[in-house]
Scaffold this active site. Sequence first.
Site, PDB file in Angstrom:
ATOM      1  N   LYS A   9     -17.842  18.527  -6.897  1.00 28.76           N
ATOM      2  CA  LYS A   9     -16.523  18.119  -7.389  1.00 28.76           C
ATOM      3  C   LYS A   9     -15.458  18.830  -6.566  1.00 28.76           C
ATOM      4  O   LYS A   9     -15.485  20.055  -6.431  1.00 28.76           O
ATOM      5  CB  LYS A   9     -16.368  18.490  -8.870  1.00 28.76           C
ATOM      6  CG  LYS A   9     -15.015  18.090  -9.451  1.00 28.76           C
ATOM      7  CD  LYS A   9     -14.960  18.325 -10.952  1.00 28.76           C
ATOM      8  CE  LYS A   9     -14.420  19.672 -11.337  1.00 28.76           C
ATOM      9  NZ  LYS A   9     -12.982  19.883 -11.043  1.00 28.76           N
ATOM     10  N   ASP A  58     -11.833  14.956  -7.948  1.00 30.35           N
ATOM     11  CA  ASP A  58     -11.172  15.260  -9.232  1.00 30.35           C
ATOM     12  C   ASP A  58      -9.666  15.350  -8.998  1.00 30.35           C
ATOM     13  O   ASP A  58      -9.089  16.433  -8.955  1.00 30.35           O
ATOM     14  CB  ASP A  58     -11.737  16.564  -9.808  1.00 30.35           C
ATOM     15  CG  ASP A  58     -11.242  16.827 -11.226  1.00 30.35           C
ATOM     16  OD1 ASP A  58     -10.692  15.892 -11.846  1.00 30.35           O
ATOM     17  OD2 ASP A  58     -11.410  17.959 -11.706  1.00 30.35           O
ATOM     18  N   LYS A  76      -7.313  13.705 -10.848  1.00 32.07           N
ATOM     19  CA  LYS A  76      -6.574  13.570 -12.120  1.00 32.07           C
ATOM     20  C   LYS A  76      -5.278  12.767 -11.906  1.00 32.07           C
ATOM     21  O   LYS A  76      -4.167  13.246 -12.150  1.00 32.07           O
ATOM     22  CB  LYS A  76      -6.301  14.940 -12.729  1.00 32.07           C
ATOM     23  CG  LYS A  76      -7.592  15.658 -13.159  1.00 32.07           C
ATOM     24  CD  LYS A  76      -7.350  16.792 -14.131  1.00 32.07           C
ATOM     25  CE  LYS A  76      -8.629  17.329 -14.738  1.00 32.07           C
ATOM     26  NZ  LYS A  76      -9.458  18.161 -13.842  1.00 32.07           N
ATOM     27  N   ASP A 117       0.222   8.264 -12.940  1.00 27.16           N
ATOM     28  CA  ASP A 117       1.471   7.698 -12.430  1.00 27.16           C
ATOM     29  C   ASP A 117       1.617   6.308 -13.048  1.00 27.16           C
ATOM     30  O   ASP A 117       0.816   5.935 -13.918  1.00 27.16           O
ATOM     31  CB  ASP A 117       1.421   7.637 -10.883  1.00 27.16           C
ATOM     32  CG  ASP A 117       2.807   7.765 -10.256  1.00 27.16           C
ATOM     33  OD1 ASP A 117       3.702   6.982 -10.661  1.00 27.16           O
ATOM     34  OD2 ASP A 117       2.988   8.624  -9.381  1.00 27.16           O
ATOM     35  N   THR A 159      -8.826  19.750 -22.424  1.00 33.62           N
ATOM     36  CA  THR A 159      -9.348  20.647 -23.463  1.00 33.62           C
ATOM     37  C   THR A 159      -8.416  21.829 -23.718  1.00 33.62           C
ATOM     38  O   THR A 159      -8.585  22.546 -24.693  1.00 33.62           O
ATOM     39  CB  THR A 159     -10.755  21.169 -23.100  1.00 33.62           C
ATOM     40  OG1 THR A 159     -10.694  21.718 -21.799  1.00 33.62           O
ATOM     41  CG2 THR A 159     -11.786  20.080 -23.172  1.00 33.62           C
ATOM     42  N   ARG A 219     -17.088  28.294 -12.143  1.00 33.61           N
ATOM     43  CA  ARG A 219     -17.150  29.751 -11.978  1.00 33.61           C
ATOM     44  C   ARG A 219     -18.536  30.358 -12.125  1.00 33.61           C
ATOM     45  O   ARG A 219     -18.874  31.274 -11.365  1.00 33.61           O
ATOM     46  CB  ARG A 219     -16.150  30.415 -12.933  1.00 33.61           C
ATOM     47  CG  ARG A 219     -14.723  30.244 -12.453  1.00 33.61           C
ATOM     48  CD  ARG A 219     -13.725  30.552 -13.529  1.00 33.61           C
ATOM     49  NE  ARG A 219     -13.670  29.473 -14.510  1.00 33.61           N
ATOM     50  CZ  ARG A 219     -12.902  29.509 -15.591  1.00 33.61           C
ATOM     51  NH1 ARG A 219     -12.165  30.570 -15.843  1.00 33.61           N
ATOM     52  NH2 ARG A 219     -12.883  28.488 -16.410  1.00 33.61           N
TER      53      ARG A 219
HETATM   54  O1  C5P Z   1     -14.979  26.695 -16.264  1.00 30.12           O
HETATM   55  P1  C5P Z   1     -15.532  26.256 -14.925  1.00 30.12           P
HETATM   56  O2  C5P Z   1     -15.128  27.197 -13.810  1.00 30.12           O
HETATM   57  O3  C5P Z   1     -17.026  26.027 -14.953  1.00 30.12           O
HETATM   58  O4  C5P Z   1     -14.816  24.866 -14.659  1.00 30.12           O
HETATM   59  C1  C5P Z   1     -15.317  23.940 -13.757  1.00 30.12           C
HETATM   60  C2  C5P Z   1     -14.356  22.821 -13.512  1.00 30.12           C
HETATM   61  O5  C5P Z   1     -14.202  22.013 -14.643  1.00 30.12           O
HETATM   62  C3  C5P Z   1     -12.972  23.211 -13.052  1.00 30.12           C
HETATM   63  O6  C5P Z   1     -12.812  22.605 -11.785  1.00 30.12           O
HETATM   64  C4  C5P Z   1     -11.993  22.636 -14.022  1.00 30.12           C
HETATM   65  O7  C5P Z   1     -10.978  21.893 -13.366  1.00 30.12           O
HETATM   66  C5  C5P Z   1     -12.849  21.693 -14.838  1.00 30.12           C
HETATM   67  N1  C5P Z   1     -12.597  21.876 -16.253  1.00 30.12           N
HETATM   68  C6  C5P Z   1     -12.062  20.845 -16.968  1.00 30.12           C
HETATM   69  N2  C5P Z   1     -11.868  20.987 -18.312  1.00 30.12           N
HETATM   70  C7  C5P Z   1     -12.200  22.132 -18.923  1.00 30.12           C
HETATM   71  C8  C5P Z   1     -12.766  23.194 -18.216  1.00 30.12           C
HETATM   72  C9  C5P Z   1     -12.949  23.035 -16.854  1.00 30.12           C
HETATM   73  O8  C5P Z   1     -11.771  19.770 -16.399  1.00 30.12           O
HETATM   74  N3  C5P Z   1     -12.035  22.277 -20.227  1.00 30.12           N
END
Ligand code: C5P
Length: 243
Positions: free
Chosen positions: A46, A74, A76, A79, A127, A219
Site C-alpha cells: 500500500k 491509497d 483517499k 472531490d 476510524t 508500523r
Molecule cells: O497502524 P498501522 O501503522 O498498521 O497503519 C497502517 C496503515 O493503515 C496506515 O497507512 C494508515 O493510513 C492506515 N490506517 C487507516 N485507518 C486506521 C488505521 C490505519 O486507514 N484506522
Amino acid sequence: MSAEPRLLSTRAIPAHERLIAALDVPDTDTARRLVRAFGASVAFYKLGLELLMGGDYFRLADELADAGKKVFLDLKLHDIPETVARALRNLRSRRAHFVTVHYDRRVLEAACRERGALGILAVTVMTSIDAADLRDQGFAAGTDPADLVLARAKSACDLGCDGVIASPLEARRIRSAVGPKLAIVTPGIRPAAVADDQRRVATPRDAFENGADYIVVGRPLRDAPDPRAAADAIQETIAGLFG
Ligand code: C5P
C-alpha cells in the site's frame, strides 16, 4: 471473539496476497530499502499519502508492478464527481489493484464508472472519527459511527464498489450484512505480541475470523527489528487459516 463463528473470506485470493504492507515512509529510497528487506515475504504493498508527498510515487508503483508485486494506491480521493472521474481516467492504466475513494454516493458512482481494471475501495468513515466529530459535521446527535460505517458499506456494495476499508472490529457486521460481494480491507492490525497505545485494533487472526479479505499492516512491520521475520510470522498465521 473466539466464541463467535468464523467468517473466513471465501474470495479466491492467494493466501500470501492477503497481507498488505503499508509503505508509510517519507521517500521512495526508504521504501525501496524496506521492500528489499521484505523480499518474498510481502507480495502486496500500500502506497499512501506520506510517500506521495515524497515524489516519485508512481515510479515506485511501476517498479513494484514490474517486480510482480500487487499495488494499492491509497490516495483517499475526495472531490466533485467530475474531478474524481477524470482522475480515475488518468489513473486507470496504472498496474494497480486498488485505489481508495472517500464515501460520497455520486463520487463513488463516478469512480466506478471510470475505474477500468482498478478496484475501488470506499473509505466509509475514518476510524479517527467519533460521535462528537459526526455531530460537529452536522449529523444528528447520537449518530453512531459504526451504524454510519455499515450504512455506507451497504451503499458502496449497491453502487458496485469493489470493497471497503473498515476496522477489523467493524468487519463482522459488514460481512454479515453484505456477504462475500464486497472485499473488506482492514487496517488497525496488531500482532498479538505487540501492546501499544492503539485500542481499536485486532490481531491478524481475529481480523480474518471477523471477515476481512485483506489486512493492512504498517508500523508493526516497518518498525520491527526484523521486518521480514515479522511479515513471515503473519504469513504463517494466514497460511494456517487459508492454506
Ligand atoms: O497502524 P498501522 O501503522 O498498521 O497503519 C497502517 C496503515 O493503515 C496506515 O497507512 C494508515 O493510513 C492506515 N490506517 C487507516 N485507518 C486506521 C488505521 C490505519 O486507514 N484506522
